[in-house]
Each structure stands twice: as C-alpha cells, then as structure tokens.
Design an enzyme around this catalytic site. Structure first.
Site, PDB file in Angstrom:
ATOM      1  N   GLU A   1       8.685  15.844  16.433  1.00  0.00           N
ATOM      2  CA  GLU A   1       9.121  15.592  14.896  1.00  0.00           C
ATOM      3  C   GLU A   1       8.258  16.375  14.158  1.00  0.00           C
ATOM      4  O   GLU A   1       7.147  16.751  14.190  1.00  0.00           O
ATOM      5  CB  GLU A   1       8.959  14.221  14.548  1.00  0.00           C
ATOM      6  CG  GLU A   1       9.860  14.087  13.244  1.00  0.00           C
ATOM      7  CD  GLU A   1       9.546  12.635  12.601  1.00  0.00           C
ATOM      8  OE1 GLU A   1      10.534  12.027  11.863  1.00  0.00           O
ATOM      9  OE2 GLU A   1       8.463  11.986  12.815  1.00  0.00           O
TER      10      GLU A   1
ATOM     11  N   CYS B   1      13.249  11.110   7.317  1.00  0.00           N
ATOM     12  CA  CYS B   1      13.054  10.954   8.658  1.00  0.00           C
ATOM     13  C   CYS B   1      14.681  10.778   9.156  1.00  0.00           C
ATOM     14  O   CYS B   1      14.937  11.123  10.540  1.00  0.00           O
ATOM     15  CB  CYS B   1      12.574   9.677   8.866  1.00  0.00           C
ATOM     16  SG  CYS B   1      13.165   8.258   7.653  1.00  0.00           S
TER      17      CYS B   1
ATOM     18  N   LYS C   1       0.766  -1.142   0.115  1.00  0.00           N
ATOM     19  CA  LYS C   1       0.161   0.200   0.080  1.00  0.00           C
ATOM     20  C   LYS C   1       0.599   1.152   0.035  1.00  0.00           C
ATOM     21  O   LYS C   1       1.564   1.636   0.966  1.00  0.00           O
ATOM     22  CB  LYS C   1      -0.761   0.081   1.228  1.00  0.00           C
ATOM     23  CG  LYS C   1      -1.893   1.207   1.288  1.00  0.00           C
ATOM     24  CD  LYS C   1      -2.767   1.280   2.462  1.00  0.00           C
ATOM     25  CE  LYS C   1      -2.140   2.481   3.208  1.00  0.00           C
ATOM     26  NZ  LYS C   1      -1.945   3.656   2.675  1.00  0.00           N
TER      27      LYS C   1
ATOM     28  N   GLU D   1       9.269   1.225  11.118  1.00  0.00           N
ATOM     29  CA  GLU D   1      10.278   2.250  11.035  1.00  0.00           C
ATOM     30  C   GLU D   1       9.653   3.567  11.186  1.00  0.00           C
ATOM     31  O   GLU D   1       8.782   3.838  10.529  1.00  0.00           O
ATOM     32  CB  GLU D   1      11.069   2.157   9.780  1.00  0.00           C
ATOM     33  CG  GLU D   1      11.718   0.643   9.826  1.00  0.00           C
ATOM     34  CD  GLU D   1      12.724   0.652   9.008  1.00  0.00           C
ATOM     35  OE1 GLU D   1      13.649   1.557   8.866  1.00  0.00           O
ATOM     36  OE2 GLU D   1      12.655  -0.155   8.145  1.00  0.00           O
TER      37      GLU D   1
END
Ligand SMILES: Cc1cc2nc3c(=O)[nH]c(=O)nc-3n(C[C@H](O)[C@H](O)[C@H](O)COP(=O)(O)OP(=O)(O)OC[C@H]3O[C@@H](n4cnc5c(N)ncnc54)[C@H](O)[C@@H]3O)c2cc1C
Length: 1020
Positions: A898, A802, A687, A768
């Site tokens: 973040e 990231c 996906k 992750e």
C-alpha cells in the site's frame, strides 16, 4: 376578443391539420427501428436492455462480441415481447458473420436518423436539402465528455474548422424568411462548454471561466468576422451557473460587448429558470446589446432526477411534466415582453408549446420574423414543415459526429421519443386527440396544488411528497426501517451555488484567523492541559501551524480509563432513546458547523472542498444512522412464540471502548467509531491521529455541546506508541476500535489477544486496515466513464483514501485505447493548495508520508516503466506529482504494497480470468472495481472478486453510510462494516433472558415480539 386558450387551440389545430396532410409515424424509418421503439414503449425492462445494448454496440469490434452481447442482454427476456429479439439471437448464432454487421448497420442507421452527418462534408449535404425546404440550421459537435485538455483542444479545433467550412459553403445563402434577417445569421454553431475544458468543477467557476474564455475568444472573434452566430448550449445543472456566468462575462468584454449574435439556452424544467432568465435580461439591458435565448424544457430530466435521488437532495427540475410545460409558457411571455433586448428561439416539438408562443407573439404584436422555432434533426419532421408553411422561421439543430461519441446524444433522443410523458409519443404513437394535447398545462397542475395549498414549486422545494415523485421519495431510505425510525443520508453541500461557495470562502477566512490555537484533552468532563503541546501543521504550507494539541501521557491515559469506567456504570443503564437523541443532537451541531469543520479539514489534512464536505456529511450520517440502528437493536426481541415461556434476546454494552482513528477521514471515522461506542452504552476514549488533532478536538467540542455526560466520551490526543499502546494493553479496556495502517492494526490485534491480570472481558477488536485496490477494465468498457472514474479513484484526495485505486488492470485488447486517454487525463489534473476551489490533488499529509511515497516512486522506476509524472507542482508543501507506472507485474513492490499516495500502477493481462487472478493476488481485500458492459462478465466479477466493497462501473471510493457499508477482509480488516446494519453488534454483548410464564399449567396466549429494555430502576 378571443381568449388566449381558444387562439392556442385554433393555431394548434391548424398545425395538426398541416401535420396530418403529410402523415408520418413517430419513427419515420420503417422496419427495425420502428419495431424496437414500439417494443420499448410497452416494456420498460426491454427498453432498459435495448438502450444499454445500443450504447455498447459501437464499441464492439468483432461479430462474435456483438452476438455475445446480444445474447447476454436479451436471452432471458421472457415477457412476451422478445420473439423478435429471440429470433434475431438465434439467427445471429447461426450466421454471425452476416447478422452482426447487419445489426450494427441497423443501429448505425438508427443513429443516423438523429445525426446529420459524420463530418462537415456530410452535414453540409444535409443542410443543403433543408435549405430547399426553407429550414435553417445550427450545427453541434457530438461527444460531450472530454477527460483531458488534449481532447478539449481537439474539440476547440473542430468547432473552429466547422465554422470556416460552414461559412464557405453557405456564402450565397440568404435568410429563408427575408424580413429581420439581420437578427438571424445563416451560420449558427451550437457549442457545449464541457467539450472545451476537462477540469470543470462547479465550485470553481472562476477557473472554468478563465480556461473557457481562452478557448472561446478566438471562436467568437472569428464568428464575428464571418457574420456567424454562436449559441452556448446548456447541459446538466452542475454546469448551469458556470455557463451563465461565462456567457455574461465574455460577452461583456469590450471586444464583444456590442456583438448581438450570441445566444444561450434557458431550460424551463428548472425551478430556478425564471430567476436566471430575468437576471440575463437585466444583464442584457445593462450591456445595451441584443442577445438571443433558446428556450427549451431540457434534455437531462432523467439524469437530474436520478442524480439528486442519489445525493438525497431536492431535484432542481420540476417533478410534474405540466409544470415544465407551464413554466415554458411563462418564460415564453417573459421573452416576448423583453423583445427589445432578447431575440427568442423556442426549442420544442410540442405543438401546444409552439402554438402558445405564436399566440402570445400575436397578442403582444411581435412580428413572426423576430423569433424562430428550433427543432431537432430527425425529429418531428411534419411539424417543421407545417411551421414553414405557416410562415414561421424554422431552424434545425444538426448534430455532427461519429456514432461512438454520439451515443449519449442518441440515448437521450431515444428516451425522449419513448418517454411516457413526451409529446411526440402522445401525438405520433398513441394518437392522443388534439383537444387533449392542446390543454392548458396549468389546468393539469391545479388539482395537486389545491390538495396541499402550496404551489407545486414550493412543495418541490420543501421536499414534501407532492413535490417529489414517489420513487424518488423512497431513495436513500433504509429498506427495513420500521415506521418512525427511518434513516436518510444528509445531502452533500452543492458547490454549484454561489452562496455555498461564498460560505466556504468565508469559513476558510474565519478558520484562518484561529490558526495556532491550543486544544486541551477532555477527561471525565474536564478540560485537561499539559505542558507538552503537539503542533499540527498545514501540509500545503508546512510553516503554518493549524493548532496545538495537548499531549497525553500515561497519567492522563490512566485518568481517562478511570473516568470512563465510572461513567460506564451509569451510562449503560441510560435508556436507548436518550443515547440515540444525543447522537442526533451531535448530527445537528455538525450540520450547523458544517462549513467551519470542512474548512478546518482543508487546512489540517489538505482535503479539497468537496472531499472535506463529504467527510462532515459522513460524520452526520454515522450519527443519525447509528441512532436509528440502536433504536432497532435496543428493544429485547422474542426468539420464538412458545406457550408458557418467554425468551428475549437483547444486548448489553461491553464496557470501555478505546477508539483510534486515522487522519484521512479525520472527523468521519473518529465520529463513526466514537458514536457507535457511545450509542451502544459504552464509555469511550477517543484518540485522533497525531496529524489531525484539531479535527478531533472539534468533534469533542461538538459532543460536549450536545450534552454528552462526563466520562462517557473522553478525548486523548497523544502519541500512538505511548498512550495508544498503553490503552490497548490496559486490563480495563474492553474494546478497541481501530482504523489505520496494517502495521499498527496487526500489532493491536496481537496485543489485544493477551489476557492481562485483572482483565474482565476478552477484548473485542474492530480492525480496519488498508488496501491495494484494483479496478479491472473489460474490453467493452465505456471509456469515458472508465477514465473519469479511475482518475478520480486514484488521484482524488491525492490517493490517500484506503479505498483509493492503486492497480488498474487492463485487458490486452483495449490497453492502448485506455492508455491513450488515461495519461493526458492525469496530465490535465489540477494540483495545488486545496484552499482554492476545484483542486483535485493537494498535498500528502506530512514529511514522512512524502518521503515514503517518493521512495516507492523510486522503487517503481527501477521495477517498472514510469509512464507519466506531473511536472508542475507547488514548490512548497508536501506535494507529490501524480504518477503512473506501466509494465507493472503482480509481484513487484508497487503492485503489492500500500502506497497511500497519488501513484497508480497499470497492469496488462490477457483476459478476464487473469485479471481476476491478478486482482485477487494481494494480501488485501478492501475495495475493487470493474468497468464492463457485458452482463455475464459483470456477474462473474461480482461472484469472484475479493473485495469488501466492489464497485461496478463507477469510482471505487466514496462509500455512503447505510448504503455502502464499508470495510474489507483478508489483511484489510476483521470483516466489520462501518455504516452497516451489523456494525453496532461489535460494541455489544448478546444476552438472552428466559422466563417460565406458566403458573400451574396456565400460560398467557401470546408474548409480545418486542418488549421494553431491561432497566432498573424502571423508568415510569
Ligand atoms: C433545437 C433544440 C435545441 C435544444 N437544446 C437544448 C439544450 O441546449 N439543452 C437542453 O437541456 N435541452 C435542449 N433541448 C431540449 C431537449 O433536448 C428536448 O428536446 C426537450 O426538452 C423536449 O421538449 P418538448 O417541448 O419538445 O417535448 P415535451 O414532450 O412537451 O416535453 C418533454 C420534456 O418535458 C420535461 N419533462 C419530462 N418529464 C417530466 C416530469 N415528470 N416533470 C417535469 N418535467 C418533465 C423534460 O424536459 C422533457 O424533455 C433542445 C431542444 C431543441 C428542439
């Protein structure tokens, strides 16, 4: 008639006789410098440590800092060459207040040997002395890396100022040779273009030329008025084409078209230098005005070789020294043959190269007053003297500047003087006989060419072992690969070449024509459409629809699970080799469609060109790496050698894997997780992110073309909250591979922990997630590198990796020095639509991300100090101005959460201990960075910084498959490493098969270490 070779030998011998009349050692300064260089030539490790020490020394302030570094660099050098240094260290420890300044003085003296003066006054004093020796000059300003436009403007001003002063001071100087003086103005300035524009990007020569022309025109204009000469120096290969293009463009402008006093450099160590020179000559003939060329071998051989080794590309430089020498001679002849339009200068200290130029000039009847020899300040003094005595025109290249910015130059000179391959070392340090030094370089290449039947150039281009040195051959190969199973990273596309730039432009045009197409789901080998379509928009132009994805619902998700389950039962028994080959075919197709896929990424997720190419490269690497890894893991392995028993450890696939990927590496991450699932024998449902459906659909097309069997890979685009959640909870899904936000990741982790009715397996989750990555800058860090890499790590791809830098931790001691350069560097960044080449900061992915980041910026304004925010950004599209906050404290929101955008927080700390504590003080542990030149501090950080990927003295983004296995821990992830040797194990269940092989006490003596896969029916 005398042969050319004997003429060269005679001339060379004459030069040597004159040189020997005034004997001088290679290192003319006695004592400290001479001894250090002698040690360096005998001990590579010492040389490395010494050059590193020399590079850091000028930036050290206190005596104790100097002594500390001296100890760290040299105290464990137990190889017999260290007594001198050991003594120095001991003495220094006893009397640091004397020793440190003495040491600094000695190194300054060493630098002064190569630097003609710290400022224009000092350099003019040097030039006067040379004038008395009939040696001319060209002056160069030291300091090559500029990180901002403020610095670039400063350099432009220095060049302008120098030009004025030199002209004033040398007003009554005349040409030392007298004849043909009009070709050689007395005042000669050497300019480096990298000093004049900070945002140079090889993919965007037009941008560089536009900016550089603005800076250069006033300088050229003034030089013309003053009767001076301007030379365009040549730097690294990445800038070569831009430099050539700039030279030709600006000197064809009406104002300069008939001005003969400009020159450029050709580097003979480059394999494409002959083509460049011939092209320049054609240009010159068309322009109709004389210009000059300084022919050199080239100063960046080590850099180019290392860089290409890292990129997995063929080095642009010749790999054998005699090839550079022979090419120098070939180009010497080309220059003389075109003397009607080119004024040649030969930049070499090699007596063979010099004697050859003299001999060819004579052969072609070119008067010695029509060309010149150029040599570097502080090097080969006796050769200069000899050439003057022989009546040749000699010009000295005189760098001016302070020691600190001059470090890169100094290290290049030290490298050159101690190089095993260099002429100066051979002649002046090793007393190699003249006959040997004057040999025809072509003779030295011949044996190798004869062996392969290829020209050396051709073999270097073909990348075979003869063209590339042994050490470079090993670069990029897996360390423990078995024979035949080696892995090598695909090289990045080099946008240095016009051809690559044009291919990318053309791919963008082609892809644009297809914008708005619809893409189906792909289930059990069939294309599936539904009425619900999800548009994917271009974040730089949100009105532009890149494509529509078909939206899967629960029904399609169910169908996909059934198809995958059915396919799994067959695929799991398909031999590993077949599965590995499938991935290799995928890699080949990705390579073939490379530009097209990169172009789609530019439109769909706003990736700058090279970032998009890096993503496709990574996808290719995942395929070839996992294919190789599966071949390794696929063979059952004997656990122990025991008589009468065989125990084999091997792996089975888990079942159905559900892959959920993010949009920021829209092809690479999706491909990495899906290919790992497929090659290990699982059936996969993938996906893509809602924001990168078209990229996902492309990857599905690639697998389909590669021949993935129906049901083995299924493509479901749709909403994470609907199909994603449904499949995570599904009893028939055995494994979930997720990369994305912490919020979603934690939900998946939790939900997968619940065992559903009918579930066969405990679900394995590969999770992750994000990071809040920190970089620490030590007091002795190299600031050029620190600024360049931290700006790239924080703002490259708009901070949406990231791995991106989000907290810059500065030690109090150098806080001001870093900030002084950091902010102008951020202010110089090119923000814009990444369809244009050379853009560093594009749009963020979508409206919600845009709003969320703006909210963080507002919160930052309340918590901390807004130190910088870009003002000029495109009016449309999701562009966030690069933003920097200072006075940030570890507990503030902007320092903990973040943000995933171009926002950098700067934190000031007392010392390294506090820096490490602050860096480790978040929930995350993904990437981290450290800039330092203290070996002890580097060890400390290596040991203590919490990061899955820790990068020292480089950017903290850009992990490479196989080389930098990627992934974090704490709230950054479950501790898996994509692109690492143990990654595939996550997709497998281990199994051991034990067989008693003895019959009535008789047993085979040995069992093989590996056996074939357990497959039934057995392939025959
Ligand atoms: C006045 C002057 C100006 C210069 N300007 C520039 C400039 O603008 N840009 C620039 O790049 N260089 C420039 N150079 C050249 C450079 O700085 C070195 O001085 C020069 O390459 C040394 O060559 P040589 O002929 O003196 O010595 P040699 O000892 O004969 O040659 C050494 C050179 O050979 C090449 N080489 C070394 N090992 C190998 C190998 N294994 N395979 C192939 N080739 C190898 C390298 O180029 C190395 O520098 C300039 C040199 C001078 C003298």
């Amino acid at each position: 008639m005398r042969s050319l070779q004997s003429d060269i030998e005679q001339r060379g011998t004459r030069i040597f006789e004159l040189v020997d009349k005034h004997p001088e050692r290679l290192f003319s300064k006695a004592g400290f410098y001479q001894r250090l260089m002698a040690l360096s030539m005998h001990d590579e490790r010492f040389k490395t440590q010494l050059f590193r020490f020399v590079a850091v020394l000028p930036s050290l302030r206190g005596s104790s800092e100097i002594i500390q570094h001296l100890e760290e660099y040299f105290s464990d050098n137990n190889d017999g060459f260290s007594p001198l240094v050991g003594m120095g260290v001991r003495a220094a420890r006893l009397v640091p207040w004397i020793s440190a300044p003495v040491l600094r003085w000695n190194v300054s003296e060493m630098a002064r040997q190569f630097i003609a003066g710290r400022n224009s006054d000092e350099v003019i004093a040097t030039l006067r002395k040379r004038r008395a020796q009939k040696i001319g000059f060209t002056v160069d300003v030291l300091g090559e890396a500029v990180v901002s436009e403020v610095e670039a403007d400063e350099y432009a001003a220095i060049y302008g100022d120098l030009l004025e002063k030199l002209t004033r001071e040398t007003r009554d100087w005349t040409d030392p040779v007298g004849k043909n003086a009009e070709l050689f103005p007395v005042v000669n300035l050497s300019v480096k273009i990298s000093a004049l524009y900070s945002q140079m990007n090889p993919a965007a020569p037009a941008d560089a030329i536009a900016h550089l022309s603005t800076k250069l025109r006033p300088l050229l204009r003034r030089a013309r008025e003053l009767g001076a000469f301007i030379n365009f120096d040549m730097e690294s290969y990445a800038l070569k084409n831009t430099t050539l293009e700039l030279f030709k463009t600006i000197l064809t402008e009406p104002e300069f078209k008939d001005w003969p006093h400009a020159g450029i450099v050709i580097q003979a160590y480059l394999q494409d230098s002959e083509g460049d020179l011939r092209d320049l000559i054609d240009w010159g003939l068309g322009r109709g005005t004389r210009f000059a060329v300084r022919l050199v071998k080239g100063a960046y051989w080590d850099y180019e070789t290392t860089k290409s080794g890292q990129n997995g590309s063929t080095p642009p430089v010749f790999q054998r020294k005699p090839e550079s020498d022979a090419n120098f001679e070939k180009l010497t002849r080309v220059l003389f043959e075109n003397n009607a339009v080119v004024t040649p200068a030969f930049g070499s200290h090699n007596v063979r190269s010099i004697a050859h130029a003299q001999a060819v000039a004579d052969e072609l009847g070119i008067d010695r007053s029509r060309f010149e020899f150029q040599l570097l300040y502080g090097m080969a003094g006796p050769i200069k003297r000899a050439l003057v005595e022989m009546g040749y025109r000699v010009r000295e290249y005189c760098p001016v500047g302070e020691l600190l910015p001059g470090m890169a130059y100094l290290v290049r000179r030290l490298l050159e003087n101690t190089s095993n391959e260099g002429f100066l070392r051979a002649k002046f340090a090793e007393n190699v006989p003249a006959k040997e030094l004057l040999r025809d370089p072509r003779e030295l290449i011949k044996p190798a060419v004869a062996e392969t039947g290829l020209s050396a150039e051709a073999s270097a281009k073909a990348g075979d072992s003869d063209g590339i040195s042994e050490s470079n051959q090993k670069n990029g190969a897996s360390l423990n690969a078995t024979v035949g199973h080696s892995f090598r990273n695909a090289p990045l596309v080099s946008f240095i070449y016009k051809e690559s730039q044009e291919k990318m432009q053309s791919a963008l045009r082609e892809v644009r024509k297809r914008l708005g197409e619809k893409y189906p789901l792909y289930i059990g080998g069939e294309k599936v459409w539904s009425d619900n379509l999800t548009p994917s928009v271009n974040p730089a132009e949100p009105t532009e629809i890149v494509g529509y994805g078909t939206e899967a619902g629960i029904d399609e998700a169910e169908r996909a699970v059934k198809a995958a389950r059915a396919a799994f039962e067959k695929w799991r028994w398909t031999p590993v080799e077949e599965r590995a080959r499938l991935l290799e075919r995928v890699a080949e197709i990705l390579e073939r469609r490379r530009y097209e896929l990169s172009a789609i990424e530019v439109f769909e997720v706003g990736k700058p060109w090279s970032e998009a190419d890096g993503d496709i490269r990574e996808a290719i690497d995942f395929c070839t790496f996992y294919a190789q890894q599966m071949r390794r893991l696929g063979r059952p392995k004997l656990t122990q050698q025991v008589p009468g028993e065989e125990s084999y450890h091997h792996y089975w696939p888990r079942g159905v894997a559900f892959v959920i990927a993010p949009w920021n590496f829209p092809i690479a991450i999706l491909c990495g997780m899906a290919s790992a699932g497929v090659v290990t024998g699982n059936a996969v449902i993938m996906k893509p992110s809602e924001q990168s459906i078209v990229c996902g659909a492309m990857l599905m097309q690639v697998f389909e073309e590669a021949g993935v069997p129906p049901g083995v890979l299924n493509f479901l685009s749709g909403h994470g909250s609907v199909v994603g959640a449904h499949l995570v909870d599904h009893k028939d899904v055995d494994l979930i591979a997720f990369t994305g936000s912490r919020e979603v990741g934690l939900k998946i982790w939790e939900s997968a922990g619940i065992t559903r009715p009918g579930q066969r397996e405990l679900k394995r989750v590969i999770c992750e997630m994000g990071g809040k990555n920190a970089m620490i800058v030590d007091a002795d860090a190299d600031l050029d590198e620190t600024i360049m890499y931290s700006i790239y790590s924080a703002f490259g791809f708009q901070g949406q990796k990231c791995s991106a830098l989000s907290r810059l931790i500065l030690l109090e001691e150098n806080y001001d020095r870093v900030m002084e350069r950091l902010i102008p560097a951020a202010a110089s960044l090119r923000v814009g639509n990444p369809e244009q080449p050379g853009i560093m900061v594009g749009p963020v992915i979508d409206e919600p991300a845009y709003q969320r980041i703006l909210e963080y910026i507002e919160s930052g304004k309340k918590e901390a100090t807004l130190a910088y925010q870009a003002k000029e950004i495109p009016p449309r599209g999701y562009f966030i101005p690069p933003t920097i906050f200072t006075d940030v404290k570890p507990n503030m929101r902007i320092a903990r959460e973040e943000i995933f955008g171009p926002v950098l927080s700067v934190l000031k700390v007392r010392d390294l201990d506090e820096a490490i504590a602050v860096a480790n003080g978040t929930d995350y542990a993904l990437t981290g960075g450290f800039f330092s030149r203290s070996p002890d501090n580097i060890e400390r950080v290596k040991a203590r910084l919490e990061a899955g990927n820790l990068y020292i003295n480089r950017s903290c983004t850009g992990a490479i498959v196989g080389r930098h296995p990627f992934g974090g821990f704490k709230m950054s992830g479950s501790g898996t490493k994509a692109g690492g040797e143990d990654y595939l194990l996550n997709f497998l269940v281990p199994r051991v098969v034990i067989e008693n092989t003895s019959r009535h006490g008789f047993a085979p003596e040995q069992s093989p270490e590996y056996r074939d896969e357990f497959l039934w029916p057995k392939p025959r």
